[in-house]
Write an enzyme that holds these catalytic residues in place. Structure first.
Site, PDB file in Angstrom:
ATOM      1  N   PHE A   1       0.869  -1.083   0.192  1.00 52.25           N
ATOM      2  CA  PHE A   1       0.458   0.246  -0.078  1.00 52.25           C
ATOM      3  C   PHE A   1       1.121   1.102  -0.108  1.00 52.25           C
ATOM      4  O   PHE A   1       1.389   1.651   1.060  1.00 52.25           O
ATOM      5  CB  PHE A   1      -0.953  -0.494   1.629  1.00 52.25           C
ATOM      6  CG  PHE A   1      -2.033   0.911   1.131  1.00 52.25           C
ATOM      7  CD1 PHE A   1      -2.859   0.312   0.664  1.00 52.25           C
ATOM      8  CD2 PHE A   1      -1.538   2.226   1.936  1.00 52.25           C
ATOM      9  CE1 PHE A   1      -3.927   1.903   1.407  1.00 52.25           C
ATOM     10  CE2 PHE A   1      -2.527   3.580   2.276  1.00 52.25           C
ATOM     11  CZ  PHE A   1      -4.147   3.304   2.217  1.00 52.25           C
TER      12      PHE A   1
ATOM     13  N   LEU B   1       1.097   4.854   0.390  1.00 55.98           N
ATOM     14  CA  LEU B   1       0.944   6.601   0.576  1.00 55.98           C
ATOM     15  C   LEU B   1       1.467   7.526   0.735  1.00 55.98           C
ATOM     16  O   LEU B   1       2.193   8.284   0.378  1.00 55.98           O
ATOM     17  CB  LEU B   1      -0.345   6.375   1.758  1.00 55.98           C
ATOM     18  CG  LEU B   1      -0.479   7.620   2.118  1.00 55.98           C
ATOM     19  CD1 LEU B   1      -1.828   8.185   1.008  1.00 55.98           C
ATOM     20  CD2 LEU B   1      -1.901   7.547   3.115  1.00 55.98           C
ATOM     21  N   THR B   2       2.526   6.560   2.350  1.00 54.72           N
ATOM     22  CA  THR B   2       3.665   7.817   2.938  1.00 54.72           C
ATOM     23  C   THR B   2       4.665   7.581   1.590  1.00 54.72           C
ATOM     24  O   THR B   2       5.350   7.047   1.146  1.00 54.72           O
ATOM     25  CB  THR B   2       4.088   7.097   3.240  1.00 54.72           C
ATOM     26  OG1 THR B   2       2.737   6.343   4.658  1.00 54.72           O
ATOM     27  CG2 THR B   2       5.526   8.008   4.797  1.00 54.72           C
ATOM     28  N   GLU B   3       5.509   8.828   2.246  1.00 65.23           N
ATOM     29  CA  GLU B   3       6.114   9.698   0.950  1.00 65.23           C
ATOM     30  C   GLU B   3       7.359   9.968   1.224  1.00 65.23           C
ATOM     31  O   GLU B   3       7.418  10.538   2.722  1.00 65.23           O
ATOM     32  CB  GLU B   3       5.623  10.730  -0.466  1.00 65.23           C
ATOM     33  CG  GLU B   3       4.726  10.281  -1.031  1.00 65.23           C
ATOM     34  CD  GLU B   3       4.321  11.291  -2.490  1.00 65.23           C
ATOM     35  OE1 GLU B   3       3.828  10.606  -3.553  1.00 65.23           O
ATOM     36  OE2 GLU B   3       5.457  12.222  -2.087  1.00 65.23           O
TER      37      GLU B   3
ATOM     38  N   GLY C   1       5.101  12.858   5.105  1.00 69.04           N
ATOM     39  CA  GLY C   1       3.759  10.849   6.328  1.00 69.04           C
ATOM     40  C   GLY C   1       2.898  11.461   6.831  1.00 69.04           C
ATOM     41  O   GLY C   1       1.985  11.173   6.402  1.00 69.04           O
ATOM     42  N   SER C   2       2.772  12.479   7.665  1.00 66.32           N
ATOM     43  CA  SER C   2       1.585  12.874   8.197  1.00 66.32           C
ATOM     44  C   SER C   2       0.712  13.650   7.552  1.00 66.32           C
ATOM     45  O   SER C   2      -0.396  14.003   7.893  1.00 66.32           O
ATOM     46  CB  SER C   2       1.861  13.271   9.772  1.00 66.32           C
ATOM     47  OG  SER C   2       2.350  12.217  10.362  1.00 66.32           O
TER      48      SER C   2
ATOM     49  N   CYS D   1      -9.090   3.597   4.390  1.00 64.69           N
ATOM     50  CA  CYS D   1      -8.440   2.324   4.398  1.00 64.69           C
ATOM     51  C   CYS D   1      -7.488   2.111   5.563  1.00 64.69           C
ATOM     52  O   CYS D   1      -7.297   0.759   6.741  1.00 64.69           O
ATOM     53  CB  CYS D   1      -7.581   2.274   3.293  1.00 64.69           C
ATOM     54  SG  CYS D   1      -8.494   1.530   1.877  1.00 64.69           S
TER      55      CYS D   1
ATOM     56  N   GLU E   1       1.035   4.711  10.680  1.00 63.79           N
ATOM     57  CA  GLU E   1      -0.700   4.356  10.572  1.00 63.79           C
ATOM     58  C   GLU E   1      -0.833   5.667  11.384  1.00 63.79           C
ATOM     59  O   GLU E   1      -2.060   5.595  11.974  1.00 63.79           O
ATOM     60  CB  GLU E   1      -1.058   3.273  10.513  1.00 63.79           C
ATOM     61  CG  GLU E   1      -0.554   2.338   9.577  1.00 63.79           C
ATOM     62  CD  GLU E   1      -1.558   0.725   9.167  1.00 63.79           C
ATOM     63  OE1 GLU E   1      -2.683   0.789  10.194  1.00 63.79           O
ATOM     64  OE2 GLU E   1      -0.805   0.314   8.774  1.00 63.79           O
TER      65      GLU E   1
ATOM     66  N   PHE F   1      -5.725  21.479  13.074  1.00 62.27           N
ATOM     67  CA  PHE F   1      -4.832  21.258  11.992  1.00 62.27           C
ATOM     68  C   PHE F   1      -4.092  22.145  10.526  1.00 62.27           C
ATOM     69  O   PHE F   1      -3.206  22.213   9.797  1.00 62.27           O
ATOM     70  CB  PHE F   1      -5.236  19.811  10.745  1.00 62.27           C
ATOM     71  CG  PHE F   1      -5.467  17.937  11.776  1.00 62.27           C
ATOM     72  CD1 PHE F   1      -3.947  17.459  12.000  1.00 62.27           C
ATOM     73  CD2 PHE F   1      -6.124  18.009  12.210  1.00 62.27           C
ATOM     74  CE1 PHE F   1      -4.573  16.345  11.597  1.00 62.27           C
ATOM     75  CE2 PHE F   1      -6.325  16.835  13.269  1.00 62.27           C
ATOM     76  CZ  PHE F   1      -4.872  16.090  12.292  1.00 62.27           C
TER      77      PHE F   1
END
Length: 396
Positions: free
Chosen positions: A141, A143-145, A149-150, A250, A375, A395
């Site tokens: 999976f 997603l994180t680069e 990350g966050s 997900c 995650e 945020f």
């Protein structure tokens, strides 16, 4: 309770009687996974951890598929259709063996398979899910680069149209299963918003170099994903979602498994501390007979079984279709944080022996340092709860 009723005996392994909340099918799933982990993982995992590798991962995946542990809470396409509580119990038992094994299962089922199952076309489901459920195909999976990350909304991976095809370019980082995966679910920016793509890992331009020199999750395959002009057909895109709600939903599903899994690591360390305290003698008697040691064991037991109760409660809410993402954040924040504290306290009970791989404590403690931040970091979950409690968005 009638005056003549006989109380059940106190069970040190289940001091709150949580097993009374489980159905026979739940216990059967738990015991099956526990037995498999005891036979296939525990005898070798310290060596795997020391060597920094997970040999035979494809064989392990097939065995887990045979147990019905891959995508086990999904229905159809060869998936077991188990309850959320049963999936959680499986995660607990797998992480009691090692966080890397639970991560293999979580990424396969709760991220890659879940994304295809929930957002994919019928053709995508038929092509990929049966093989993934059986463990014949391993998924990852993306997603994180490296620099995001966050903040996934700032991802740089981009997919552009070229005729009817899509062309993907970008990098993903800290990807479990990446180097051994046959399929990757990759999230990318497009002109229409963030979209998910089902990427066969044999596609030209795709590579997944393994990340070495880790001091956590060493018995796990962790990789970078490199996408250099990866050309995909039009039907590679997940058709049923646009935007961050896709990958975030997900992640919420996978975080639920962590709520249970962290308690597995904590239980392993707690049991090691209890066994050690009953056998290790100092000043002429077992250290478990000293007040300070008993205080540590009591505090560890309280947090461990409170965490399991919390996980069980969230599982019942998920099975009833009532589990909110904020509640998952509540569970991950509490249970991982308390699991780390249990591991650290267990280390003090074992003294110098606590750093030895002859015992599971330091291995679990270092693994949980990764679980704490992947995650969703502590700070992200605190802000999710802060927003829910106050109605104010920190945020921004």
């Amino acid at each position: 309770m009638a005056a003549s009723a006989k109380l059940p005996p106190f069970d040190p392994a289940d001091p709150l009687g949580i097993d009374d909340l489980l159905e026979p099918e739940d216990i059967a799933v738990r015991d099956t996974v526990r037995s498999w982990a005891a036979d296939r993982v525990l005898p070798q995992v310290a060596e795997w951890y020391e060597r920094g590798e997970l040999p035979g991962i494809r064989e392990l995946a097939k065995e887990l598929g045979g147990l019905g542990a891959l995508g086990m809470s999904l229905t159809g396409y060869g998936c077991a259709g188990a309850s959320a509580v049963q999936y959680g119990l499986a995660c607990l038992e797998l992480e009691a063996a090692d966080s890397g094994i639970r991560s293999l299962v979580s990424v396969q089922g709760s991220l890659a398979m879940y994304a295809i199952h929930r957002f994919g076309s019928e053709e995508q489901k038929q092509r990929w899910l049966p093989g993934m459920a059986a463990g014949d195909v391993i998924g990852c999976f993306g997603l994180t680069e490296p620099d995001h990350g966050s903040d996934p909304a700032s991802m740089r991976t981009y997919a552009k149209r070229d005729g009817t095809d899509w062309v993907l370019n970008g990098r993903k980082m800290w990807i479990t299963n990446g180097s051994v995966a046959g399929v990757a679910v990759v999230w990318a920016r497009t002109d229409d918003g963030i979209r998910g793509f089902v990427v066969p890992t044999d596609a030209a331009g795709f590579s997944a170099p393994e990340i070495k020199h880790k001091w956590s999750l060493r018995a796990s395959v962790t990789s970078e994903l490199v996408l250099d002009d990866v050309r995909l057909p039009a039907d590679a895109v997940l058709p049923e979602v646009v935007g961050l709600k896709g990958p975030l939903s997900c992640l919420s599903h996978a975080r639920y498994g962590i709520v249970w899994g962290a308690m597995g690591a904590a239980r392993s360390c707690f049991e090691a501390a209890v066994d050690y305290a009953k056998s290790r003698e100092q000043f002429g008697r077992p250290i478990g007979g000293f007040q300070l040691t008993q205080a540590k064991l009591a505090d560890m037991a309280v947090e461990l079984h409170k965490g399991i109760l919390l996980a069980h409660h969230l599982g019942r809410r998920m099975d009833a279709g009532r589990l909110r993402p904020e509640q998952v954040s509540f569970g991950k924040l509490n249970n991982v944080r308390e699991a780390i504290e249990i591991c650290r306290t267990a280390r003090t009970v074992l003294g110098a022996n606590g750093i030895s791989l002859e015992y599971p404590v330091m291995r679990h403690a270092t693994n949980l340092e990764s679980v704490l931040t992947y995650e969703g970091t502590v700070e992200m979950h605190q802000l999710v709860l802060g927003k829910a409690l106050t109605g104010l968005d920190a945020f921004r």
